[in-house]
Structure formats: C-alpha cells, structure tokens
Design an enzyme around this catalytic site. Structure first.
Site, mmCIF file in Angstrom:
data_model
loop_
_atom_site.group_PDB
_atom_site.id
_atom_site.type_symbol
_atom_site.label_atom_id
_atom_site.label_comp_id
_atom_site.label_asym_id
_atom_site.label_seq_id
_atom_site.Cartn_x
_atom_site.Cartn_y
_atom_site.Cartn_z
ATOM 1 N N PRO A 3 24.957 44.048 47.663
ATOM 2 C CA PRO A 3 25.666 43.683 49.081
ATOM 3 C C PRO A 3 26.193 45.001 50.001
ATOM 4 O O PRO A 3 26.680 45.917 49.452
ATOM 5 C CB PRO A 3 27.293 43.396 48.491
ATOM 6 C CG PRO A 3 27.276 43.667 46.970
ATOM 7 C CD PRO A 3 25.946 43.761 46.483
ATOM 8 N N GLU A 4 25.931 44.793 51.339
ATOM 9 C CA GLU A 4 26.179 45.751 52.272
ATOM 10 C C GLU A 4 26.941 44.833 53.433
ATOM 11 O O GLU A 4 27.523 44.126 53.214
ATOM 12 C CB GLU A 4 24.864 46.362 52.796
ATOM 13 C CG GLU A 4 23.963 46.655 51.604
ATOM 14 C CD GLU A 4 22.566 47.453 52.102
ATOM 15 O OE1 GLU A 4 22.228 47.950 53.215
ATOM 16 O OE2 GLU A 4 21.673 47.147 51.077
#
Length: 278
Positions: free
Chosen positions: A4-5
């Site tokens: 996740p970014e």
DNA sequence: AGTTGGACCTGACTGC
DNA sequence: TGCAGTCAGGTCCAAC
C-alpha cells in the site's frame, strides 16, 4: 506482492470516511503488542477506547482517523497492512493484529501478515502537527507541490531519483510501485542522479507523479501478484491492469516495444524501459 | 550531512 | 512430498 502506497491509503481513507464516521469505539483488542507503537497495549487502549471517529484523513501512505477533537489514530500499513470493516460476530481474518469494536457491533480490523505495520495514537490537535509524520515531505497531489519545490529538494542530491522519491522527504506517499511508474511516465531512468535533472525534467517528473497517482486513485489502487492489497471492503483495486513498468519484466514497453528491464537498485529491484528512460 | 546497506517479518515460490 | 533457501519491500538505523 503489492504494497500500500498513497493511492491505496487514499482509497481506504475514503471508504472509512463513509463507513465509520461518527462511530464510537467501545472495545480495543490488541492481539500483537508490537502492532501498537510506541505505546503499551494498556496505554493504547486508554487513548482510543471511548472516543468517536470524527474525521478520516490521509497523509502520505498513512490513513488517519481523527478521534474526538484532538487525537489521531495513525495507521502505518507497512508492507501488508489492511484495514477491514467487519461485522462483530464474523470471524476475524487470519493475522488480525488489532481490532477496534464500535458501539453498533461492527469492527475495524488491522490485519497485517508481515507485521511490518503498526498503529499509533497521538493527541496533537491538527493532523499537520503530528510529530510522527513531521519528517514527511509535501503531498504530491497538493497544488502547493510544484517543480520549484522539487528542485529545492533535489539540490545537491547525488542519489538516484527513485531513492529520493521513496525516502518521503522530497515528496510523501511514493513507494516501489509508483516510483517505477512515475519514472516511466517522466521518461527518466530510475537511477538518474537527482541533481542532474534539468528544469524541464523536473516539470515532467512533477506532472508524471500527479498524473500517475491521480489515475491510480481513480482505479482504486494496485492489487498485483500474490499477497496483494485490498481495500476496506476486501476488494481489489484495478490499477495493476494499467501498470507500464512495475512487475512487467520482459514484457514489451507500451511505448516502444522494447522489453521492460529489471535491475537491482538500493537493495530492491527497479523496472524500467532501457529505451524510453534516460 | 548525505549515502549505503542491513535488519525486521512471513507467505509464496524455487530447487534439490 | 518436503524442506531449505530466496525474494519482496516500508521503515528505521548504524556505519561510513
């Protein structure tokens, strides 16, 4: 594996805003003490229990839940962290590290197989003044983030642009997937020394970052390969179908047809087109 | 101060 | 079939 970014954190934050705004936390279950930091389990529970979710924001890669008027729950998703809304009686997913139970019986579960992530509670009034996020650079999608600001951050830096982007100080929220995609979109070699960029190249880099991140948010983030990212409802994103570089080793560049290369860089792998990126 | 590389962690994969 | 070894990467930190 997709981690996740910014676009994934933004997707989660938007969904949580719709789901848990106004919900009061009546129970806190910490299954893994290391998953709440830097507090003890007891201190974390005392900070969080009894408070109401009054806002959901995002800073960089971190979803933020405002609790009451002055506290924030900071979610560090790490590599494999998920925030899942579940019904109380349903069985918790494997690797649930922390569960927050609401008065209506639902739960917000922090599920994190790799255990690189953690939750923090901090009382600071506004999200901008959270000490744990004070080292983060500007938000890339803010109109205040400009090529001039990037120029300032890159000045004197001999490290490659992907490393600098991923450090989070020049700009927040970018990890491996989007560093590869942004370098590709900007037509820049991922290991290009940061202090050698021309003004035009810096404008291209800023424009590429904004456009790639906006499109990724629009498609609900990237769910690639095995242990992939899912949103707060457990659903996949759609941006993996639109990747140009990341995890496309050997596949033809969508611009010139040359095979995408993968080279070791900073202890990681960087994917890029040897023909289009200089 | 900037740069570099290792540690942390565990599921999926590879090779014998 | 099974087991050891390797890889992935966000974040922190020590060593140059």
């Amino acid at each position: 594996m997709s981690v996740p970014e910014l676009p994934e954190a933004e997707t989660i934050a938007r969904q949580l805003r719709a789901e848990v705004l106004g919900a009061r936390i009546v129970g806190v279950s910490v299954q893994r003490p290391m998953s709440v930091r830097p507090h003890s389990t007891r201190a974390f529970r005392a900070l969080v229990r009894g408070r109401t979710v009054t806002d959901v924001e995002r800073r960089g890669k971190c979803p933020l839940l405002r609790l009451g008027t002055d506290c924030w729950l900071i979610v560090r998703l790490g590599m494999s962290g998920r925030l899942l809304v579940g019904n109380g009686p349903t069985r918790r997913p494997l690797h649930t590290r922390v569960a927050l139970r609401f008065r209506d019986g639902r739960e917000l579960r922090f599920v994190d197989p790799r255990a690189f992530g953690w939750l923090s509670a901090e009382c600071a009034g506004e999200a901008d003044s959270l000490s744990q996020l004070s080292r983060l650079g500007p938000e890339p999608l803010s109109r205040h983030w400009t090529p001039e600001m990037l120029a300032e951050a890159l000045a004197g830096r001999r490290a490659g642009i992907e490393r600098v982007l991923m450090e989070g100080r020049a700009v927040a929220g970018i990890g491996k997937i989007y560093a590869d995609e942004i370098s590709y979109a900007a037509g820049l070699h991922p290991d290009r020394r940061a202090n050698t960029l021309s003004e035009a190249e810096m404008r291209r880099l800023v424009r590429a970052a904004k456009s790639v991140l906006r499109r990724a948010i629009h498609h609900g983030g990237t769910s690639a390969a095995d242990e992939k990212y899912v949103d707060a409802y457990g659903n996949n994103g759609g941006f993996q179908l639109l990747l140009n570089a990341y995890q496309r080793t050997g596949e033809p560049c969508r611009r010139c047809g040359e095979p995408i290369a993968r080279i070791p860089m900073n202890g990681r792998g960087a994917h890029y087109c040897p023909c289009c990126q200089r």
